[in-house]
Design a protein around this motif. Sequence first.
Motif, mmCIF file in Angstrom:
data_model
loop_
_atom_site.group_PDB
_atom_site.id
_atom_site.type_symbol
_atom_site.label_atom_id
_atom_site.label_comp_id
_atom_site.label_asym_id
_atom_site.label_seq_id
_atom_site.Cartn_x
_atom_site.Cartn_y
_atom_site.Cartn_z
ATOM 1 N N GLN A 108 0.839 -1.187 0.000
ATOM 2 C CA GLN A 108 0.000 0.000 0.000
ATOM 3 C C GLN A 108 0.881 1.247 0.000
ATOM 4 O O GLN A 108 1.961 1.240 0.574
ATOM 5 C CB GLN A 108 -0.922 0.016 1.223
ATOM 6 N N VAL A 109 0.394 2.298 -0.640
ATOM 7 C CA VAL A 109 1.140 3.552 -0.672
ATOM 8 C C VAL A 109 0.225 4.702 -0.257
ATOM 9 O O VAL A 109 -0.988 4.648 -0.423
ATOM 10 C CB VAL A 109 1.722 3.847 -2.077
ATOM 11 N N LYS A 110 0.842 5.734 0.281
ATOM 12 C CA LYS A 110 0.112 6.932 0.662
ATOM 13 C C LYS A 110 0.875 8.135 0.143
ATOM 14 O O LYS A 110 2.021 8.361 0.520
ATOM 15 C CB LYS A 110 -0.036 7.035 2.178
ATOM 16 N N ALA A 111 0.245 8.897 -0.744
ATOM 17 C CA ALA A 111 0.877 10.105 -1.267
ATOM 18 C C ALA A 111 0.910 11.162 -0.180
ATOM 19 O O ALA A 111 -0.004 11.272 0.634
ATOM 20 C CB ALA A 111 0.117 10.623 -2.485
ATOM 21 N N THR A 116 -5.888 12.557 4.054
ATOM 22 C CA THR A 116 -6.973 11.800 4.666
ATOM 23 C C THR A 116 -6.453 10.636 5.497
ATOM 24 O O THR A 116 -7.192 10.057 6.276
ATOM 25 C CB THR A 116 -7.909 11.244 3.584
ATOM 26 N N GLY A 117 -5.193 10.280 5.339
ATOM 27 C CA GLY A 117 -4.626 9.185 6.108
ATOM 28 C C GLY A 117 -4.849 7.832 5.483
ATOM 29 O O GLY A 117 -4.375 6.824 5.998
ATOM 30 N N GLU A 118 -5.581 7.768 4.366
ATOM 31 C CA GLU A 118 -5.863 6.491 3.733
ATOM 32 C C GLU A 118 -4.731 6.088 2.796
ATOM 33 O O GLU A 118 -4.229 6.898 2.021
ATOM 34 C CB GLU A 118 -7.175 6.556 2.955
ATOM 35 N N ALA A 119 -4.365 4.829 2.865
ATOM 36 C CA ALA A 119 -3.390 4.281 1.929
ATOM 37 C C ALA A 119 -4.147 3.554 0.823
ATOM 38 O O ALA A 119 -5.265 3.089 1.022
ATOM 39 C CB ALA A 119 -2.434 3.336 2.641
ATOM 40 N N VAL A 120 -3.528 3.463 -0.337
ATOM 41 C CA VAL A 120 -4.144 2.821 -1.491
ATOM 42 C C VAL A 120 -3.340 1.587 -1.846
ATOM 43 O O VAL A 120 -2.110 1.638 -1.928
ATOM 44 C CB VAL A 120 -4.197 3.788 -2.698
ATOM 45 N N ALA A 121 -4.035 0.468 -2.058
ATOM 46 C CA ALA A 121 -3.348 -0.775 -2.402
ATOM 47 C C ALA A 121 -2.837 -0.715 -3.830
ATOM 48 O O ALA A 121 -3.539 -0.282 -4.747
ATOM 49 C CB ALA A 121 -4.297 -1.961 -2.239
ATOM 50 N N TYR A 154 17.704 13.639 -11.405
ATOM 51 C CA TYR A 154 16.442 13.778 -10.680
ATOM 52 C C TYR A 154 16.538 13.099 -9.320
ATOM 53 O O TYR A 154 17.319 12.166 -9.115
ATOM 54 C CB TYR A 154 15.271 13.192 -11.469
ATOM 55 N N CYS A 155 15.734 13.592 -8.400
ATOM 56 C CA CYS A 155 15.548 12.978 -7.091
ATOM 57 C C CYS A 155 14.052 13.064 -6.798
ATOM 58 O O CYS A 155 13.477 14.156 -6.783
ATOM 59 C CB CYS A 155 16.351 13.707 -6.013
ATOM 60 N N ILE A 156 13.425 11.924 -6.605
ATOM 61 C CA ILE A 156 11.973 11.849 -6.415
ATOM 62 C C ILE A 156 11.690 11.178 -5.078
ATOM 63 O O ILE A 156 12.223 10.105 -4.782
ATOM 64 C CB ILE A 156 11.305 11.059 -7.558
ATOM 65 N N GLY A 157 10.870 11.808 -4.283
ATOM 66 C CA GLY A 157 10.542 11.251 -2.975
ATOM 67 C C GLY A 157 9.656 10.026 -3.079
ATOM 68 O O GLY A 157 8.651 10.027 -3.796
ATOM 69 N N LEU A 158 10.054 8.953 -2.394
ATOM 70 C CA LEU A 158 9.207 7.769 -2.331
ATOM 71 C C LEU A 158 8.008 8.052 -1.432
ATOM 72 O O LEU A 158 8.138 8.688 -0.386
ATOM 73 C CB LEU A 158 9.982 6.581 -1.753
ATOM 74 N N PRO A 159 6.850 7.562 -1.806
ATOM 75 C CA PRO A 159 5.720 7.666 -0.889
ATOM 76 C C PRO A 159 5.918 6.701 0.276
ATOM 77 O O PRO A 159 6.822 5.854 0.249
ATOM 78 C CB PRO A 159 4.534 7.225 -1.752
ATOM 79 N N GLN A 160 5.095 6.835 1.274
ATOM 80 C CA GLN A 160 5.148 5.875 2.367
ATOM 81 C C GLN A 160 4.589 4.538 1.870
ATOM 82 O O GLN A 160 3.420 4.424 1.527
ATOM 83 C CB GLN A 160 4.326 6.360 3.552
ATOM 84 N N ILE A 161 5.455 3.534 1.787
ATOM 85 C CA ILE A 161 5.049 2.205 1.322
ATOM 86 C C ILE A 161 4.907 1.291 2.532
ATOM 87 O O ILE A 161 5.805 1.217 3.370
ATOM 88 C CB ILE A 161 6.082 1.609 0.344
ATOM 89 N N THR A 162 3.791 0.596 2.596
ATOM 90 C CA THR A 162 3.558 -0.349 3.686
ATOM 91 C C THR A 162 3.343 -1.730 3.109
ATOM 92 O O THR A 162 2.518 -1.912 2.206
ATOM 93 C CB THR A 162 2.331 0.050 4.520
#
Length: 338
Positions: A108-111, A116-121, A154-162
């Motif tokens: 799951q990732v969260k941008a 909203t705190g919701e992560a998306v699968a 380039y340097c791109i921030g990773l989203p929070q991956i769970t």
Amino acid sequence: MIRDDIFTEEIELPEIVQKKADSAFLTIRAERKDRTEYMAKRKRKMYAGTLAAAAACTAVVITAGFLTGPLHKALGFTAAEDTNSAQTGAEDMLTAAVDRIDKMFTLQVKAEEAETGEAVALMQGKPVPVTINTGSSNSWVLGGDDTNGGTIDYCIGLPQITCEGEQIERITYSINNGAFQIVQPENEESIVVDGQPFEGELNTGSIGGDYSEERDGAPSKPFETLFYKSFTLDYERQADDETWLNFCNVRSGCQDVIQSIWSEEYEIEQYNNGIRKMLDNTVITCTVEYADHTSKSADIQVDSCIMTRREAGEQLDPNMDPQMLNEEVVVITFELQE
């Protein structure tokens, strides 16, 4: 005599196998139902890599002591198998199937823009927007030099991956292009427990650290920047408020990419094409290590596309014009691969 209905025979299953099977197939049925409701609810769990195999069992009904339906096909049985071995074979194959279901995991990732705190699968065929090109320094940093054939960095921030699953001990992320950039406090326990350092140099921008105008741009503590080709996290500690995970690269021979991204007349389609060429089929591989020392992997395709801020999940400040949510932007997307 060879029969093709061997799975209508009564089979004594160990209680633990029965419970796992019941739970597994209930999950599969729920998965099929969720699939039809996805656009309305935007919520469902997706098991990486092995869902396709498990989905073949959706028509199976498991009751106490009985197996009916096409489970023999889903588990690999054929009508030509010896009837005398049906019970033992069914138990062995079901145990193997339950073990395989146990080894499924969800990514799951969260941008950062989504408050909203919701992560998306992550799932196949559904690119998930994870970073929006808003000009914010915590989204991505691009650099270009149009001399000597053109060099872009380039340097791109990773989203929070769970990563979620059963009996997982460690999770390793690797990348095929460039490297991971990890910004973390010096002389403190890192969330990275192992890794393969990147060999060489990458002169790119950096994302991370708690620099503040109140401190005249100085951080509250010393931070270090490390580069890895792959890094490993403990399952119980996959993120940290003071650790930034990014991916970066430097590419030469990119004059056309530079022209697309830094064109004097901005066109969003041209800009997006430049970003896609810059990423050059970048794939992040997630490998989970289980307590029994086995492992499974899933690939995440990194790409970009055009969508509205609303579609990308951006949240605007209350005093901003809601129509801004309809503005089209370029976003970095993650998509689970087969």
